[in-house]
Design a protein around this motif. Structure first.
Motif, PDB file in Angstrom:
ATOM      1  N   GLN A  75     -21.450  69.484  57.783  1.00 26.50           N
ATOM      2  CA  GLN A  75     -19.491  69.625  57.756  1.00 26.50           C
ATOM      3  C   GLN A  75     -19.436  69.791  56.232  1.00 26.50           C
ATOM      4  O   GLN A  75     -20.101  69.318  55.376  1.00 26.50           O
ATOM      5  N   VAL A  76     -18.052  70.649  55.944  1.00 26.10           N
ATOM      6  CA  VAL A  76     -17.480  70.645  54.394  1.00 26.10           C
ATOM      7  C   VAL A  76     -17.355  69.489  54.446  1.00 26.10           C
ATOM      8  O   VAL A  76     -16.867  68.866  54.557  1.00 26.10           O
ATOM      9  N   ALA A 115     -21.583  78.390  52.760  1.00 24.23           N
ATOM     10  CA  ALA A 115     -22.698  77.425  53.311  1.00 24.23           C
ATOM     11  C   ALA A 115     -22.898  75.801  52.516  1.00 24.23           C
ATOM     12  O   ALA A 115     -23.327  74.986  53.145  1.00 24.23           O
ATOM     13  N   THR A 116     -22.651  76.532  50.805  1.00 27.38           N
ATOM     14  CA  THR A 116     -23.419  75.489  49.926  1.00 27.38           C
ATOM     15  C   THR A 116     -22.199  74.290  49.659  1.00 27.38           C
ATOM     16  O   THR A 116     -22.094  73.383  49.125  1.00 27.38           O
ATOM     17  N   GLN A 117     -21.451  74.631  50.461  1.00 26.02           N
ATOM     18  CA  GLN A 117     -19.886  73.214  50.369  1.00 26.02           C
ATOM     19  C   GLN A 117     -19.938  72.641  51.077  1.00 26.02           C
ATOM     20  O   GLN A 117     -19.279  72.139  51.548  1.00 26.02           O
ATOM     21  N   ALA A 118     -21.404  72.759  52.645  1.00 22.88           N
ATOM     22  CA  ALA A 118     -20.990  71.785  53.750  1.00 22.88           C
ATOM     23  C   ALA A 118     -22.422  71.383  53.852  1.00 22.88           C
ATOM     24  O   ALA A 118     -23.533  71.710  52.942  1.00 22.88           O
ATOM     25  N   ASP A 119     -22.390  70.300  54.459  1.00 20.10           N
ATOM     26  CA  ASP A 119     -24.151  69.581  54.375  1.00 20.10           C
ATOM     27  C   ASP A 119     -24.599  69.817  56.047  1.00 20.10           C
ATOM     28  O   ASP A 119     -23.115  69.906  56.469  1.00 20.10           O
ATOM     29  N   GLY A 120     -25.646  69.816  55.800  1.00 23.54           N
ATOM     30  CA  GLY A 120     -26.192  69.923  57.548  1.00 23.54           C
ATOM     31  C   GLY A 120     -26.396  70.908  58.122  1.00 23.54           C
ATOM     32  O   GLY A 120     -26.937  71.637  59.384  1.00 23.54           O
ATOM     33  N   LEU A 121     -25.802  72.079  57.653  1.00 23.84           N
ATOM     34  CA  LEU A 121     -27.037  72.849  58.149  1.00 23.84           C
ATOM     35  C   LEU A 121     -27.742  73.394  57.455  1.00 23.84           C
ATOM     36  O   LEU A 121     -28.145  73.508  56.201  1.00 23.84           O
ATOM     37  N   PRO A 122     -28.291  74.863  57.946  1.00 21.62           N
ATOM     38  CA  PRO A 122     -29.900  74.912  57.598  1.00 21.62           C
ATOM     39  C   PRO A 122     -30.364  75.571  56.631  1.00 21.62           C
ATOM     40  O   PRO A 122     -29.076  76.077  55.943  1.00 21.62           O
ATOM     41  N   GLU A 123     -30.781  75.198  55.772  1.00 22.01           N
ATOM     42  CA  GLU A 123     -31.343  76.235  54.228  1.00 22.01           C
ATOM     43  C   GLU A 123     -31.348  77.417  54.826  1.00 22.01           C
ATOM     44  O   GLU A 123     -32.087  78.359  55.711  1.00 22.01           O
ATOM     45  N   LEU A 124     -30.828  78.169  53.458  1.00 19.28           N
ATOM     46  CA  LEU A 124     -31.422  79.786  53.823  1.00 19.28           C
ATOM     47  C   LEU A 124     -32.811  79.773  52.903  1.00 19.28           C
ATOM     48  O   LEU A 124     -33.222  79.758  52.624  1.00 19.28           O
ATOM     49  N   PRO A 125     -33.096  80.701  54.445  1.00 18.86           N
ATOM     50  CA  PRO A 125     -34.545  81.355  54.360  1.00 18.86           C
ATOM     51  C   PRO A 125     -35.333  82.456  52.594  1.00 18.86           C
ATOM     52  O   PRO A 125     -33.882  82.453  52.035  1.00 18.86           O
ATOM     53  N   VAL A 126     -35.392  81.675  52.156  1.00 22.75           N
ATOM     54  CA  VAL A 126     -35.889  82.111  50.774  1.00 22.75           C
ATOM     55  C   VAL A 126     -36.490  84.156  51.152  1.00 22.75           C
ATOM     56  O   VAL A 126     -37.928  83.699  51.553  1.00 22.75           O
ATOM     57  N   GLU A 127     -35.597  84.922  50.185  1.00 25.71           N
ATOM     58  CA  GLU A 127     -36.333  86.066  50.013  1.00 25.71           C
ATOM     59  C   GLU A 127     -37.122  86.539  49.101  1.00 25.71           C
ATOM     60  O   GLU A 127     -36.366  85.685  47.999  1.00 25.71           O
ATOM     61  N   GLU A 128     -38.201  86.948  48.834  1.00 24.40           N
ATOM     62  CA  GLU A 128     -38.668  87.850  47.649  1.00 24.40           C
ATOM     63  C   GLU A 128     -36.903  88.584  47.128  1.00 24.40           C
ATOM     64  O   GLU A 128     -36.498  89.280  47.590  1.00 24.40           O
TER      65      GLU A 128
END
Length: 149
Positions: A75-76, A115-128
């Motif tokens: 949800q934005v 995606a950072t402007q919305a709530d409820g989305l899965p977190e971005l996988p952390v890449e090295e």
């Protein structure tokens, strides 16, 4: 309308250069977010859209329309501002009875959110994070180059 789209993109790029003092396409060697990708399809954006989304300066590479974010379970947040991208594709002409096949180009804006402007989305996988390691021979070439002023 076509010229309005061109002018809007030009104005956005000029404003980013004036605000930041540097060209928005110049990036540090350490990239935090990566190439912008579509939340819906997972495909990377191409062309001028990469630049337009890069100007927005978000670390998360995932972008989508309000509808795409909603369909992904997000949800934005209220008050968030969208970024403009363009769609540029050929559209087949409908047969007007003159027997001439062909197509025309469609050019239109879409409003997308990071995606950072919305709530409820899965977190971005952390890449090295990858470190930039210069190639010695390339550095020697650059060091020996005579820059025109």
């Amino acid at each position: 309308m076509k010229n309005d789209v061109y002018q809007a993109i030009t104005d956005k790029i000029v404003a980013a250069i004036e605000a930041g003092g540097t060209a928005p396409w110049k990036r540090p060697w350490k990239l935090s977010g990566g190439t912008p990708i579509s939340i819906r399809s997972g495909k990377p954006y191409r062309g001028i859209n990469v630049l337009l989304l890069g100007i927005a300066n978000y670390d998360d590479p995932r972008w989508g329309t309000y509808k795409a974010i909603s369909e992904a379970g997000g949800q934005v947040r209220k008050g968030e501002k969208s970024s403009q991208i363009v769609l540029w594709k050929p559209v087949p002409k409908k047969d007007a009875g003159d027997g001439e096949p062909g197509s025309y180009w469609l050019l239109r804006f879409y409003s997308v959110f990071c995606a950072t402007q919305a709530d409820g989305l899965p977190e971005l996988p952390v890449e090295e994070e990858r470190e930039f390691t210069p190639i010695e021979k390339a550095e020697q070439i650059v060091a020996g180059y005579v820059w025109a002023e």
